[in-house]
Design a protein around this motif. Structure first.
Motif, PDB file in Angstrom:
ATOM      1  N   TYR A 142       1.433  36.773 -57.676  1.00  0.00           N
ATOM      2  CA  TYR A 142       0.272  37.179 -58.349  1.00  0.00           C
ATOM      3  C   TYR A 142       0.839  37.539 -59.779  1.00  0.00           C
ATOM      4  N   MET A 143       1.800  37.799 -59.855  1.00  0.00           N
ATOM      5  CA  MET A 143       2.385  38.123 -61.256  1.00  0.00           C
ATOM      6  C   MET A 143       2.700  37.019 -61.904  1.00  0.00           C
ATOM      7  N   LEU A 144       3.460  35.986 -61.065  1.00  0.00           N
ATOM      8  CA  LEU A 144       3.770  34.960 -61.714  1.00  0.00           C
ATOM      9  C   LEU A 144       2.838  33.933 -62.115  1.00  0.00           C
ATOM     10  N   ILE A 145       1.737  33.992 -61.274  1.00  0.00           N
ATOM     11  CA  ILE A 145       0.279  33.122 -61.610  1.00  0.00           C
ATOM     12  C   ILE A 145      -0.168  33.513 -62.718  1.00  0.00           C
ATOM     13  N   ASN A 146      -0.371  35.014 -63.221  1.00  0.00           N
ATOM     14  CA  ASN A 146      -0.929  35.497 -64.139  1.00  0.00           C
ATOM     15  C   ASN A 146      -0.090  35.359 -65.367  1.00  0.00           C
TER      16      ASN A 146
ATOM     17  N   THR B 143      -6.823  36.620 -72.007  1.00  0.00           N
ATOM     18  CA  THR B 143      -5.403  37.487 -72.249  1.00  0.00           C
ATOM     19  C   THR B 143      -5.194  38.698 -71.860  1.00  0.00           C
ATOM     20  N   ALA B 144      -6.482  39.496 -72.353  1.00  0.00           N
ATOM     21  CA  ALA B 144      -6.438  41.173 -71.872  1.00  0.00           C
ATOM     22  C   ALA B 144      -6.606  41.000 -70.297  1.00  0.00           C
ATOM     23  N   ILE B 145      -7.392  40.220 -69.795  1.00  0.00           N
ATOM     24  CA  ILE B 145      -7.675  40.301 -68.212  1.00  0.00           C
ATOM     25  C   ILE B 145      -6.186  39.886 -67.649  1.00  0.00           C
ATOM     26  N   SER B 146      -5.487  39.006 -68.348  1.00  0.00           N
ATOM     27  CA  SER B 146      -4.201  38.587 -67.655  1.00  0.00           C
ATOM     28  C   SER B 146      -3.332  39.831 -67.666  1.00  0.00           C
ATOM     29  N   LEU B 147      -3.113  40.541 -68.695  1.00  0.00           N
ATOM     30  CA  LEU B 147      -2.166  41.733 -68.832  1.00  0.00           C
ATOM     31  C   LEU B 147      -2.687  42.630 -67.949  1.00  0.00           C
TER      32      LEU B 147
ATOM     33  N   ILE C 119      -1.687  45.574 -62.653  1.00  0.00           N
ATOM     34  CA  ILE C 119      -1.887  45.838 -61.257  1.00  0.00           C
ATOM     35  C   ILE C 119      -1.319  45.320 -60.274  1.00  0.00           C
ATOM     36  N   CYS C 120      -0.739  44.029 -60.377  1.00  0.00           N
ATOM     37  CA  CYS C 120       0.230  43.364 -59.479  1.00  0.00           C
ATOM     38  C   CYS C 120       1.312  43.996 -59.468  1.00  0.00           C
ATOM     39  N   GLY C 121       2.099  44.718 -60.557  1.00  0.00           N
ATOM     40  CA  GLY C 121       3.125  45.001 -60.870  1.00  0.00           C
ATOM     41  C   GLY C 121       3.029  46.603 -60.016  1.00  0.00           C
ATOM     42  N   MET C 122       1.920  47.292 -60.114  1.00  0.00           N
ATOM     43  CA  MET C 122       1.658  48.594 -59.575  1.00  0.00           C
ATOM     44  C   MET C 122       1.945  48.398 -58.102  1.00  0.00           C
ATOM     45  N   ALA C 123       1.160  47.485 -57.541  1.00  0.00           N
ATOM     46  CA  ALA C 123       1.149  47.085 -55.960  1.00  0.00           C
ATOM     47  C   ALA C 123       2.687  46.985 -55.604  1.00  0.00           C
ATOM     48  N   THR C 124       3.426  46.040 -56.385  1.00  0.00           N
ATOM     49  CA  THR C 124       4.765  45.766 -55.877  1.00  0.00           C
ATOM     50  C   THR C 124       5.652  46.987 -56.058  1.00  0.00           C
TER      51      THR C 124
END
Length: 225
Positions: A30-34, A76-80, A85-90
């Motif tokens: 998900y981080m790569l896609i965003n 852009t803000a939503i992607s950040l 969020i994905c980094g927190m889950a990882t």
């Protein structure tokens, strides 16, 4: 009686990997896609003239731009936020911090609810499929062939496609939830263990602490006079 939550609980996902590994892979994906979406949006902000040349709604038959600078900034803000969020889950799955997984799990529930509403809208208003096809540009491949298809067949195909997506998303939600339960369970097993017999209750430390306790010195030998 086994609860439904315990019945569907499993520590493996995708038939081979652990739920922690699956959650880490999902978070990185998900981080790569965003990150790719974020790069595209930043490129659009950097060169808006070329971006609007390729993505203007004049090609779609209307006179309004698809996205202006304000909408690009919001995206852009939503992607950040999604990358965060994905980094927190990882990080939470890797370091076994259950609270860090909750925001990503809430996002999955929100995304699943939105896709469910789309499926319901297709069922309630089946003509929306034809309306959406008419808004596509004329250069869209096989547009005329698709529009000539029976409306019920189009609705069935769209519902089948959305159903497959919802099933896959539900499976991913279950994997993340099982990872959260696994991390939470690992945290509770590190507390003191109680061993109960018929008439006594013995308090034992964890196994790691028990083996780390140094042995006591033996009593001095008795010396005869």
């Amino acid at each position: 009686m086994i609860s439904p939550w315990d019945r569907w609980y499993s520590t493996s996902c995708c038939l081979c990997c652990h739920v922690r590994t699956g959650t880490i892979i999902l978070g990185i994906w998900y981080m790569l896609i965003n990150a790719v979406v974020l790069l595209i949006l930043l490129s659009a902000l950097n060169d808006p003239i070329q971006y609007r040349y390729h993505l203007t709604s004049s090609e779609l038959g209307t006179d309004i731009d698809v996205m202006d600078d304000a909408n690009i900034c919001i995206a852009t803000a939503i992607s950040l936020l999604m990358i965060l969020i994905c980094g927190m889950a990882t990080y939470g799955a890797y370091k076994q911090h259950a609270a860090w997984i909750i925001p990503f799990f809430c996002y999955q529930i929100f995304d699943f609810a939105l896709n469910t509403l789309v499926a319901i809208s297709v069922v309630v208003y089946p003509n929306t499929v034809q309306d959406y096809l008419q808004q596509l540009p004329g250069t869209f491949p096989y547009k005329e062939d698709i529009m000539s298809t029976n409306n019920m067949c189009l609705v069935f195909a769209v519902l089948l496609f959305i159903g497959c997506i919802l099933s896959f998303k539900a499976y991913l939600i279950g994997c993340v939830w099982n990872c959260y339960r696994y991390v939470t369970g690992r945290g509770t097993t590190e507390v003191l263990v109680y061993v109960t017999t018929n008439d006594t209750t013995v308090l034992l430390p964890p196994y790691e602490e028990a083996i780390a306790i140094p042995p006591k010195d033996p009593p001095p030998q008795y010396m005869e006079a």
